[in-house]
Design an enzyme around this catalytic site. Structure first.
Site, PDB file in Angstrom:
ATOM      1  CG  ASN A  12      -1.945  -1.166   1.121  1.00 11.52           C
ATOM      2  OD1 ASN A  12      -2.622  -1.361   0.106  1.00 11.52           O
ATOM      3  ND2 ASN A  12      -1.969  -1.981   2.148  1.00 11.52           N
ATOM      4  CE1 TYR A  24       0.714   4.917   7.307  1.00 11.73           C
ATOM      5  CE2 TYR A  24      -1.511   4.995   6.392  1.00 11.73           C
ATOM      6  CZ  TYR A  24      -0.558   4.373   7.179  1.00 11.73           C
ATOM      7  OH  TYR A  24      -0.873   3.217   7.843  1.00 11.73           O
ATOM      8  CG  HIS A  81       1.720  -4.684  12.261  1.00 14.87           C
ATOM      9  ND1 HIS A  81       2.539  -3.984  13.114  1.00 14.87           N
ATOM     10  CD2 HIS A  81       1.277  -3.769  11.340  1.00 14.87           C
ATOM     11  CE1 HIS A  81       2.555  -2.700  12.749  1.00 14.87           C
ATOM     12  NE2 HIS A  81       1.811  -2.556  11.672  1.00 14.87           N
ATOM     13  CG  ASP A  88      12.139 -16.848   9.652  1.00 13.36           C
ATOM     14  OD1 ASP A  88      12.371 -16.462  10.810  1.00 13.36           O
ATOM     15  OD2 ASP A  88      11.402 -17.814   9.383  1.00 13.36           O
ATOM     16  CD  GLU A  99      10.395  -2.269  12.627  1.00 18.18           C
ATOM     17  OE1 GLU A  99      11.257  -2.865  13.336  1.00 18.18           O
ATOM     18  OE2 GLU A  99       9.179  -2.347  12.835  1.00 18.18           O
ATOM     19  CG  HIS A 101       6.789   1.589  11.483  1.00 18.10           C
ATOM     20  ND1 HIS A 101       6.361   0.618  10.621  1.00 18.10           N
ATOM     21  CD2 HIS A 101       7.576   0.981  12.389  1.00 18.10           C
ATOM     22  CE1 HIS A 101       6.857  -0.537  10.993  1.00 18.10           C
ATOM     23  NE2 HIS A 101       7.611  -0.350  12.063  1.00 18.10           N
ATOM     24  CB  ILE A 102       5.035   7.036   7.458  1.00 17.36           C
ATOM     25  CG1 ILE A 102       5.955   6.615   6.296  1.00 17.36           C
ATOM     26  CG2 ILE A 102       4.513   8.458   7.283  1.00 17.36           C
ATOM     27  CD1 ILE A 102       5.218   6.335   4.999  1.00 17.36           C
ATOM     28  CB  SER A 103       1.723   6.445  11.266  1.00 15.72           C
ATOM     29  OG  SER A 103       1.767   5.023  11.277  1.00 15.72           O
ATOM     30  NE  ARG A 112      -2.670   0.522  12.131  1.00 14.48           N
ATOM     31  CZ  ARG A 112      -2.894   0.115  10.876  1.00 14.48           C
ATOM     32  NH1 ARG A 112      -1.911  -0.331  10.132  1.00 14.48           N
ATOM     33  NH2 ARG A 112      -4.100   0.181  10.354  1.00 14.48           N
TER      34      ARG A 112
HETATM   35  C1  DHK Z   1       2.408   1.681   7.173  1.00 15.79           C
HETATM   36  C2  DHK Z   1       1.372   0.808   7.036  1.00 15.79           C
HETATM   37  O1  DHK Z   1       0.874   0.535   5.836  1.00 15.79           O
HETATM   38  C3  DHK Z   1       0.728   0.178   8.201  1.00 15.79           C
HETATM   39  O2  DHK Z   1       0.241  -1.117   7.908  1.00 15.79           O
HETATM   40  C4  DHK Z   1       1.644   0.127   9.409  1.00 15.79           C
HETATM   41  C5  DHK Z   1       3.095   1.883   8.475  1.00 15.79           C
HETATM   42  C6  DHK Z   1       2.273   1.479   9.661  1.00 15.79           C
HETATM   43  C7  DHK Z   1       3.700   3.275   8.551  1.00 15.79           C
HETATM   44  O3  DHK Z   1       3.387   4.035   9.461  1.00 15.79           O
HETATM   45  O4  DHK Z   1       4.524   3.599   7.694  1.00 15.79           O
HETATM   46  O5  DHK Z   1       0.905  -0.290  10.533  1.00 15.79           O
END
Ligand code: DHK
Length: 149
Positions: A12, A24, A81, A88, A99, A101-103, A112
């Site tokens: 996505n 986002y 998640h 692995d 790692e 995560h934008i949010s 989450r």
């Molecule tokens: C982006 C997603 O698509 C969510 O499934 C995650 C993550 C969070 C983000 O914050 O970049 O839970």
């Protein structure tokens, strides 16, 4: 130590900028790639930037990174998640992993809050918007420099 870094994006994220902008933001993935490439030039890093909605493609890129990369920046999106398979794969990669995560996933739904990928990541950035990608790249560059010193 290779100065090639893989930046991997999960499902996505191709819709970044259009998808739930209140969460986002309005910046597109193409914008993120451009910012990463600009910074990579300054940090003297080479970049492979990929996005997929398919788990196996992300795993295949991690395997490719094993052969040639000095680090991985990964936003596994929802696979964060759910995916033991991505964990692995990352466990077969020996160089730094950050790692992103934008949010701020910890401020969101309980499902989450758990990340399989965090069991491998050397660092986690969450809630810094798309700026998280360039912060992660800076960290990977630092770790590569420290290993080379
Ligand atoms: C982006 C997603 O698509 C969510 O499934 C995650 C993550 C969070 C983000 O914050 O970049 O839970």
């Amino acid at each position: 130590m290779s100065r090639l870094v893989y930046v991997l994006n999960g499902p996505n994220l191709n819709l970044l900028g259009k998808r739930q902008p209140h969460i986002y933001g309005h910046v597109t993935l193409a914008d993120v790639e451009a910012e990463c490439r600009k910074l990579a030039g300054e940090l003297k890093l080479d970049l492979r930037f990929h996005q997929s909605n398919r788990e196996y493609e992300i795993i295949d890129w991690i395997h490719a990174a094993r052969e040639e990369a000095g680090g991985i920046v990964i936003n596994p999106a929802a696979f964060t998640h759910t995916s033991v398979a991505i964990l692995d794969a990352l466990n077969t990669f020996e160089a730094p992993v950050v790692e992103v995560h934008i949010s701020n996933v910890h401020k969101r739904e309980a499902f989450r809050h758990h990340s399989y990928v965090s069991l491998r990541a050397d660092g986690v950035i969450a809630g810094f918007g798309t700026q998280g990608y360039t912060l992660a790249l800076r960290r990977v560059a630092r770790l590569i420099d420290e290993k080379a010193a």
